[in-house]
Design a protein around this motif. Structure first.
Motif, mmCIF file in Angstrom:
data_model
loop_
_atom_site.group_PDB
_atom_site.id
_atom_site.type_symbol
_atom_site.label_atom_id
_atom_site.label_comp_id
_atom_site.label_asym_id
_atom_site.label_seq_id
_atom_site.Cartn_x
_atom_site.Cartn_y
_atom_site.Cartn_z
ATOM 1 N N UNK A 1 36.086 35.544 115.271
ATOM 2 C CA UNK A 1 34.939 35.848 114.409
ATOM 3 C C UNK A 1 34.431 34.634 113.634
ATOM 4 N N UNK A 2 35.340 33.733 113.255
ATOM 5 C CA UNK A 2 34.925 32.608 112.406
ATOM 6 C C UNK A 2 34.001 31.626 113.122
ATOM 7 N N UNK A 3 34.090 31.549 114.444
ATOM 8 C CA UNK A 3 33.249 30.583 115.167
ATOM 9 C C UNK A 3 32.301 31.242 116.162
ATOM 10 N N UNK A 4 32.332 32.565 116.250
ATOM 11 C CA UNK A 4 31.457 33.281 117.174
ATOM 12 C C UNK A 4 30.108 33.517 116.486
ATOM 13 N N UNK A 5 29.105 32.759 116.882
ATOM 14 C CA UNK A 5 27.789 32.797 116.251
ATOM 15 C C UNK A 5 27.203 34.213 116.223
ATOM 16 N N UNK A 6 27.451 34.988 117.266
ATOM 17 C CA UNK A 6 26.857 36.322 117.357
ATOM 18 C C UNK A 6 27.470 37.320 116.387
ATOM 19 N N UNK A 7 28.658 37.043 115.855
ATOM 20 C CA UNK A 7 29.369 38.001 115.005
ATOM 21 C C UNK A 7 29.047 37.864 113.524
ATOM 22 N N UNK A 8 28.284 36.888 113.116
ATOM 23 C CA UNK A 8 27.820 36.705 111.735
ATOM 24 C C UNK A 8 28.946 36.786 110.713
ATOM 25 N N UNK A 9 29.890 35.880 110.863
ATOM 26 C CA UNK A 9 31.033 35.808 109.947
ATOM 27 C C UNK A 9 30.581 35.620 108.506
ATOM 28 N N UNK A 10 29.623 34.727 108.274
ATOM 29 C CA UNK A 10 29.155 34.465 106.910
ATOM 30 C C UNK A 10 28.534 35.712 106.280
ATOM 31 N N UNK A 11 27.748 36.439 107.057
ATOM 32 C CA UNK A 11 27.154 37.682 106.544
ATOM 33 C C UNK A 11 28.217 38.716 106.213
ATOM 34 N N UNK A 12 29.240 38.825 107.060
ATOM 35 C CA UNK A 12 30.323 39.771 106.804
ATOM 36 C C UNK A 12 31.109 39.356 105.566
ATOM 37 N N UNK A 13 31.332 38.053 105.403
ATOM 38 C CA UNK A 13 31.995 37.561 104.183
ATOM 39 C C UNK A 13 31.230 37.989 102.932
ATOM 40 N N UNK A 14 29.910 37.855 102.989
ATOM 41 C CA UNK A 14 29.089 38.230 101.822
ATOM 42 C C UNK A 14 29.232 39.727 101.511
ATOM 43 N N UNK A 15 29.252 40.554 102.552
ATOM 44 C CA UNK A 15 29.393 42.002 102.345
ATOM 45 C C UNK A 15 30.763 42.329 101.758
ATOM 46 N N UNK A 16 31.816 41.737 102.313
ATOM 47 C CA UNK A 16 33.168 41.982 101.805
ATOM 48 C C UNK A 16 33.276 41.510 100.353
ATOM 49 N N UNK A 17 32.730 40.336 100.062
ATOM 50 C CA UNK A 17 32.751 39.813 98.685
ATOM 51 C C UNK A 17 32.005 40.765 97.751
ATOM 52 N N UNK A 18 30.834 41.233 98.154
ATOM 53 C CA UNK A 18 30.044 42.156 97.340
ATOM 54 C C UNK A 18 30.829 43.439 97.074
ATOM 55 N N UNK A 19 31.457 43.997 98.109
ATOM 56 C CA UNK A 19 32.255 45.212 97.934
ATOM 57 C C UNK A 19 33.431 44.978 96.983
ATOM 58 N N UNK A 20 34.046 43.798 97.105
ATOM 59 C CA UNK A 20 35.200 43.505 96.243
ATOM 60 C C UNK A 20 34.783 43.408 94.778
ATOM 61 N N UNK A 21 33.566 42.961 94.510
ATOM 62 C CA UNK A 21 33.068 42.888 93.138
ATOM 63 C C UNK A 21 32.624 44.264 92.640
ATOM 64 N N UNK A 22 32.148 45.064 93.549
ATOM 65 C CA UNK A 22 31.657 46.406 93.192
ATOM 66 C C UNK A 22 32.807 47.367 92.870
ATOM 67 N N UNK A 23 33.922 47.216 93.567
ATOM 68 C CA UNK A 23 35.060 48.119 93.399
ATOM 69 C C UNK A 23 36.275 47.344 92.897
ATOM 70 N N UNK A 24 36.143 46.735 91.738
ATOM 71 C CA UNK A 24 37.203 45.899 91.175
ATOM 72 C C UNK A 24 38.497 46.678 90.915
#
Length: 184
Positions: free
Chosen positions: A89-112
């Motif tokens: 996932x980290x190097x597969x351009x089609x899997x949007x690792x950076x976008x998934x990181x942002x979603x996981x980070x957002x969820x982690x801040x939302x549900x502290x």
């Protein structure tokens, strides 16, 4: 380096002649992939086209106990488990690792108040933190029954790809009763 002659036109004409002289039918597993083929100069020469989505083995991928699946996999019962299945996932351009990181980070801040574990199945890497979430990288699993256990253990399956022909992982997760958050 320069070439003495450009044979592009000749090669395309030859391909069209071969395909038009053949009796070819085109089948793809997704509308997206069929749309890609529809832009080809060979498109008019197929006798027929059909989209036949891939199926899922419901004797393997079916709903089950989340608690049992987590126990089997050694995952905590009290955490929110996010699951992503993607080869490297980290190097597969089609899997949007950076976008998934942002979603996981957002969820982690939302549900502290909740412990969040993001399982990245099909990828190697060290356990790391994404906001207040923990990312676990687990190499490819070859056993369909174990893969089904991961789907059953998860609270949400994240499939945030830039492109996918027809992602069986989405069908597998849904068959196991796991809700899916996906990009279009």
């Amino acid at each position: 380096p320069s070439i003495p002659a450009d044979n592009t036109t000749f090669n395309w004409k030859r391909k069209v002649d071969i395909v038009s002289a053949s009796r070819l039918h085109l089948v793809t597993p997704s509308k997206w992939l069929m749309d890609k083929f529809s832009n080809s100069v060979l498109w008019p020469h197929f006798l027929s086209t059909k989209v036949i989505p891939n199926g899922v083995d419901s004797t393997v991928y079916f709903p089950g106990s989340q608690n049992e699946a987590r126990s089997q996999l050694g995952l905590p019962q009290d955490a929110i488990i996010l699951l992503t299945v993607a080869n490297v996932i980290m190097i597969n351009h089609f899997k949007d690792f950076d976008g998934t990181l942002r979603v996981v980070h957002w969820l982690s801040q939302r549900y502290l108040e909740k412990k969040i574990i993001w399982v990245c199945l099909g990828s190697k890497g060290p356990t790391s933190e994404v906001g207040s979430a923990t990312a676990l990288f687990i190499p490819h699993v070859d056993d369909d029954h174990k893969l089904a256990a991961f789907y059953r253990a998860a609270d949400i399956f994240l499939h945030l790809s830039r492109a996918d022909t027809f992602p069986n992982v989405v069908l597998e997760a849904l068959n196991c009763g796991c809700p899916v958050a996906s990009t279009a």
